[in-house]
Write an enzyme that holds these catalytic residues in place. Structure first.
Site, short mmCIF file in Angstrom:
data_model
loop_
_atom_site.label_atom_id
_atom_site.label_comp_id
_atom_site.label_asym_id
_atom_site.label_seq_id
_atom_site.Cartn_x
_atom_site.Cartn_y
_atom_site.Cartn_z
N LEU A 138 0.81 -1.22 0.00
CA LEU A 138 0.00 0.00 0.00
C LEU A 138 0.84 1.27 0.00
CD1 LEU A 138 -2.80 -1.14 2.46
CD2 LEU A 138 -3.11 -0.55 0.05
N TYR A 139 1.98 1.23 0.65
CA TYR A 139 2.83 2.43 0.66
C TYR A 139 3.35 2.73 -0.76
CZ TYR A 139 6.63 5.66 1.72
OH TYR A 139 7.47 6.75 1.73
#
Length: 322
Positions: A138-139
């Site tokens: 997700l980052y």
């Protein structure tokens, strides 16, 4: 200039505020807590209470400003999709919208090479690279989307947008990366992935700030610039030196890359399915960022911005020991 900073109480933000004040700029900084208010005020900036969800605080903080530096982000390796998108993507869009509404001249966004995780190995990456179709984690996903939005906003309402992408930010005042590594050493969890004898690019926090200021003054609109300390170094040797500045002897334990990859994959699945508390002991995206070579080419910043990277690694280590 009058400059508005997000993430002003963070590692990069504190150093940036000091540099802006040193060159005579007025600085306002977004502060989401009482502690952040105290921190940015102590650095000489005017605190603006609010966070990236607060469009009104952003608008108020940017009013009358010439430039904006967006250094705030959700930098965790694990968490909810909603939180990552709310902070990194929607928060960045609110910063862009506020900057346009306030008629700010330039917006500099602090990006990351992590946006390329999930594609080919990040070896001598440059600004011609494009994001992978399926970023890993997700980052990387949300920081890549934020990067794209900033560059796409160039020219809107007279706003010039520039992205800087430092790799492996380090230095005195780091409250996250080195402390986390040292905690793993002290609890017996630290291992060198694949031996750790691969190359990595690094960027001292002072050099990050140097690049931000140059991007603000000279960066071409709609362009990104990688930033580093210069030639890559061996990851194991570099991290060992960082630990030594804190009086910690680097351990000798190693974990084969294949085993680490399997552990990360199984752990992530278990934490998603069960779900378990906390976060997995190892993540596939982190493995790609610190468990293998990650090097980037900053020739564009040196040629177009006059970027030097004045803080040498030796001087950076000496500062950490002081």
């Amino acid at each position: 200039m009058r400059v508005f900073v997000t993430g002003g109480s963070g590692f990069v933000g504190r150093r940036l505020i000091s540099a802006l004040k040193a060159r005579g700029d007025e600085v306002r900084a977004l502060a989401r807590s009482d502690k952040s208010v105290e921190t940015v005020r102590a650095m000489g900036a005017e605190p603006v209470s609010g966070d990236l969800d607060d469009a009104e605080a952003l608008r108020r903080g940017m009013e009358g400003c010439d430039g904006v530096v967006h250094a705030a982000a959700h930098v965790k390796a694990w968490g909810s999709s909603e939180e990552f998108f709310r902070i990194n993507v929607e928060g960045t869009q609110r910063v862009i919208d506020a900057a346009r509404a306030a008629k700010v001249k330039v917006l500099v966004h602090v990006g990351t090479e992590a946006m390329f995780v999930g594609g080919k190995p990040i070896v001598q990456a440059d600004e011609t690279w494009t994001r992978p179709e399926k970023p890993l984690g997700l980052y990387p996903l949300t920081k890549g989307l934020a990067d794209e939005r900033v560059l796409a906003a160039n020219g809107q309402d007279g706003l010039r947008t520039v992205v800087v992408r430092p790799r492996f930010i380090w230095g005195k005042g780091d409250l996250t990366l080195l402390p986390e590594m040292i905690e793993k050493v002290r609890t017996g969890q630290f291992r060198w992935i694949g031996g750790g004898r691969y190359l990595t690019s690094t960027c001292h926090v002072a050099n990050v700030v140097e690049g931000i200021l140059l991007a603000m003054d000279k960066g071409r609109g709609g362009q990104a610039y990688f930033l580093t300390d210069g030639s890559p170094v061996e990851f194991r040797a570099f991290v060992s030196q960082m630990m030594e500045t804190a009086g910690v002897k680097a351990p000798q334990g190693e974990l084969p890359y294949g085993v680490a990859k399997l552990v990360a994959s199984v752990a992530e699945t278990a934490w998603r399915v069960l779900p378990l508390k906390g976060e997995p002991p190892l993540h596939r995206s982190i493995l790609r960022l610190i468990g293998e070579e990650v090097t980037v080419n900053d020739a564009k910043a040196r040629a177009e911005l006059g970027y030097v990277g004045h803080m040498t690694r030796e001087a950076g280590f000496a500062e950490m020991r002081s």
